[in-house]
Design a protein around this motif. Sequence first.
Motif, PDB file in Angstrom:
ATOM      1  N   ARG A 136       0.865  -1.180   0.000  1.00  0.00           N
ATOM      2  CA  ARG A 136       0.000   0.000   0.000  1.00  0.00           C
ATOM      3  C   ARG A 136       0.900   1.227   0.000  1.00  0.00           C
ATOM      4  O   ARG A 136       1.727   1.409   0.885  1.00  0.00           O
ATOM      5  CB  ARG A 136      -0.901  -0.021   1.226  1.00  0.00           C
ATOM      6  N   SER A 137       0.715   2.071  -0.984  1.00  0.00           N
ATOM      7  CA  SER A 137       1.630   3.178  -1.232  1.00  0.00           C
ATOM      8  C   SER A 137       1.664   4.169  -0.077  1.00  0.00           C
ATOM      9  O   SER A 137       0.714   4.302   0.691  1.00  0.00           O
ATOM     10  CB  SER A 137       1.212   3.893  -2.517  1.00  0.00           C
ATOM     11  N   GLY A 138       2.772   4.891   0.019  1.00  0.00           N
ATOM     12  CA  GLY A 138       2.852   6.022   0.938  1.00  0.00           C
ATOM     13  C   GLY A 138       2.124   7.225   0.365  1.00  0.00           C
ATOM     14  O   GLY A 138       1.458   7.149  -0.674  1.00  0.00           O
ATOM     15  N   GLY A 139       2.258   8.367   1.033  1.00  0.00           N
ATOM     16  CA  GLY A 139       1.559   9.565   0.577  1.00  0.00           C
ATOM     17  C   GLY A 139       1.765  10.724   1.521  1.00  0.00           C
ATOM     18  O   GLY A 139       2.748  10.781   2.281  1.00  0.00           O
TER      19      GLY A 139
ATOM     20  N   THR B 292       6.067  16.491   4.311  1.00  0.00           N
ATOM     21  CA  THR B 292       6.790  15.263   4.652  1.00  0.00           C
ATOM     22  C   THR B 292       5.915  14.053   4.375  1.00  0.00           C
ATOM     23  O   THR B 292       4.848  13.905   4.978  1.00  0.00           O
ATOM     24  CB  THR B 292       7.209  15.268   6.133  1.00  0.00           C
ATOM     25  N   PRO B 293       6.328  13.159   3.487  1.00  0.00           N
ATOM     26  CA  PRO B 293       5.489  12.003   3.185  1.00  0.00           C
ATOM     27  C   PRO B 293       5.603  10.916   4.244  1.00  0.00           C
ATOM     28  O   PRO B 293       6.603  10.822   4.961  1.00  0.00           O
ATOM     29  CB  PRO B 293       6.048  11.505   1.851  1.00  0.00           C
ATOM     30  N   PHE B 294       4.552  10.119   4.359  1.00  0.00           N
ATOM     31  CA  PHE B 294       4.653   8.874   5.118  1.00  0.00           C
ATOM     32  C   PHE B 294       4.972   7.762   4.130  1.00  0.00           C
ATOM     33  O   PHE B 294       4.690   7.864   2.930  1.00  0.00           O
ATOM     34  CB  PHE B 294       3.372   8.583   5.896  1.00  0.00           C
ATOM     35  N   GLY B 295       5.590   6.696   4.624  1.00  0.00           N
ATOM     36  CA  GLY B 295       6.066   5.642   3.747  1.00  0.00           C
ATOM     37  C   GLY B 295       5.036   4.566   3.480  1.00  0.00           C
ATOM     38  O   GLY B 295       3.960   4.532   4.091  1.00  0.00           O
ATOM     39  N   PRO B 296       5.327   3.648   2.568  1.00  0.00           N
ATOM     40  CA  PRO B 296       4.419   2.544   2.261  1.00  0.00           C
ATOM     41  C   PRO B 296       4.303   1.575   3.436  1.00  0.00           C
ATOM     42  O   PRO B 296       5.146   1.557   4.340  1.00  0.00           O
ATOM     43  CB  PRO B 296       5.079   1.849   1.061  1.00  0.00           C
TER      44      PRO B 296
END
Length: 765
Positions: free
Chosen positions: A507-510, A523-527
């Motif tokens: 499930r992808s980050g975003g 700041t993105p969160f990871g997968p």
Amino acid sequence: MHRLRSRTLGAMLAGSAMMLVQPASAQATDVDADVIPDPEGPTPAAGPVTQSASANQIIVTARRREEALQDTPIAITAINAAMLENKNSLNIGNLQGEAPNLLITQQNSGAAAANLSIRGLTYADIEKSQEPTVGVVIDGVFIGTNTGQLLDFFDIEQIEVLRGPQGTLFGRNTIGGVINIRRTRPTFEFGGKAEASYSRFGTWSTRAVLNFGVGDVIGFKPFYFHNETDGYYRDGVTGERRGAATNDNYGIAMAVQPNSDLDFLLTVEKQEQDFSVVNAVITNDTELFCGFAPPDLCNRDTGDDLYTVFGQPAGGTYNAPALTAELNWDTGPVRLTSVTGWRKSSENQTQDFDATPVDLYYTRRIQNYSQFSQEVRAAGDLFRGFDYVVGGYYFNSDFDLLQYTKFFGFAPDLDPLEADTNPQSVIGSTESYAVFGDFNWAFADNLRLSFGGRWTKDKKSLSNSFAQLGLVGQGEASFDKFTPKVGVDWRPNPDTMLYASWSRGYRSGGFSPRAATAATAGTPFGPETVDSYEIGTKLDLLQGRLQFNLAGFVSKYDGLQQNTTIPGGPTGNQTITSNVGSATIKGIEADATFSPVTGLRFNATIGYLDAQFDDFVAGNVVGSVILPFDYSANNPIYSPDLTASLGAEYVQPVSFGELVGTLGYRFIDNYDQQISLGPLSGDLVNGPVIVGGNDPRVRTDKQSLLDATLTANFALGQTDAYLSAFGRNLLDDRGANAAFTVAGLFSFASAREPRTYGVTAGVKF
């Protein structure tokens, strides 16, 4: 990019008469050994229709091939149109409990939205930037948001519930599983069906599907469904019904089949919904809002109290046009298929989150969403004993959200549009590419190796701003992952299959849509990933009268994405999504179908889950600082220890036709609906703070759901007709459908449907 998508869509429609898929053989060593052609011949536009020599055999397409359910080496539950009709099922929510370890609840913060959980894997959030954990696929098209997933069941051919990661063959984000829905296709012959029903709470519906053709080449299937209800809540002041909704879904499908090797199907449709949004207050005296609400609205229970509500009127509209084009071509050695999907939605919704008449927290959310997807597959036999499905996939989505908020407004008659001069704006997009392959190799007598993988690359962007403050922050990031699967199955005899597999879901980050500072918005969160190990068996016993399937699995869940609240932003705190830890989920599942005599069938399912966090540490606001909170002892959400069902169906011929009776019981154990704060211990000043479980208000009670129908099928002149009486939740098991607590401020919930009953009349011609 808009011009590129338009050209791509136009090219796909212009080439609609180019491809036709036919199933690769279920077992190349014994081609169609358990499947024989329909004696009446193939149904146009639907490809070959098959039936088994066994009366209970069901054909599924879970692996992008048509194969017998008992020959498919994955955990899957298949529900066909007859089963849905006999049970008087309304929408996807009625599947809850029908498959082991499957939960489906309505999310009332979004239009026609569902919270889906398979094997304890879920993510209950309505934001368009947050992707579903369980994939819903309709006629081959993946739905990129949980909005619009509560589909009408009137025109369904079959539903397949695939449990566990399905990242090899299905679109995106199938980390928990897939609900694969196939609607009926045009028949090229004049005919149809229509029905009307009425039930408790002023609920009624009219539905119709018509089929007709232009020769044997072109077939049309227009359809129209209408449902409306007064709702099953009561206003605590006026005594009037609350929760009213109307829903219309209409469109037309066109099939073109110039010859037996060429096939095209185009479906154009639209869903329109007008609904009220009802929350029940469950705030207690430990929360701030309790000091502003009337005393009798504090410390209410999460049972019968949920059905009496006091909040301000709220509601929304939802409009969602969609287009699906399926292009099929059989070249002989290779079967090709292409599926093009386009969907768009517009929503305008208000909601009284504090659920009191005091006007403490009221919002209006205006948002637009669109998605475009294109999948191309090739299938065939590379050599005897080796079949394959390979392909490519493209997905793009865009959304924008404008949220107006009244916080301590104390003005019930003032629309948030007028009250909030600093609304929040969120704009986001997703672009994804993937290539995949899935292979079966019968490398020895009765032994088959299944293997494959999907490589996915996602690119995401998000911009967060406020009307007066301007841009808060924005970000852009890319994520990629290879998700393999390998399995082996063994058939020691024609009635027994044993299998084992390992698969990985992704499930992808975003980015966090509720972030309120430049640092958190950019700041993105990871997968997150799941590695699932499964063993199982499928048995066909008593000369085909009994099918029994058993599976055991262990899932290792890493990079867990979870919402947490930290300081920052105009209101003093903000909600962001972070990767907070890992979990292990173990389980056992079984399902059985037994037909002891003609006309009588029993079915049963059972699922057991042991879901535990391995570690879960997140930062929470205490005063003006962030302290580490350890949630490792909390229960993962939507993970009941036990789910079970038992059903019976009996068909009795009578002088005027036949009577069909069904009786079904579903049991769903307690489960939590939100990661929240229960008892606290540890270092409450400097951290870490140890959380001793979730807030008890977000834990459901045990559910015992009893449903029954009695249907009379008879002839009405030259037309087949039916009259059905039905009851759902006959034991009147009441409780929470969803519950949520908000950072020590307030809490709210919604209630599940109480006992209801009604009648349905229909014709088929």
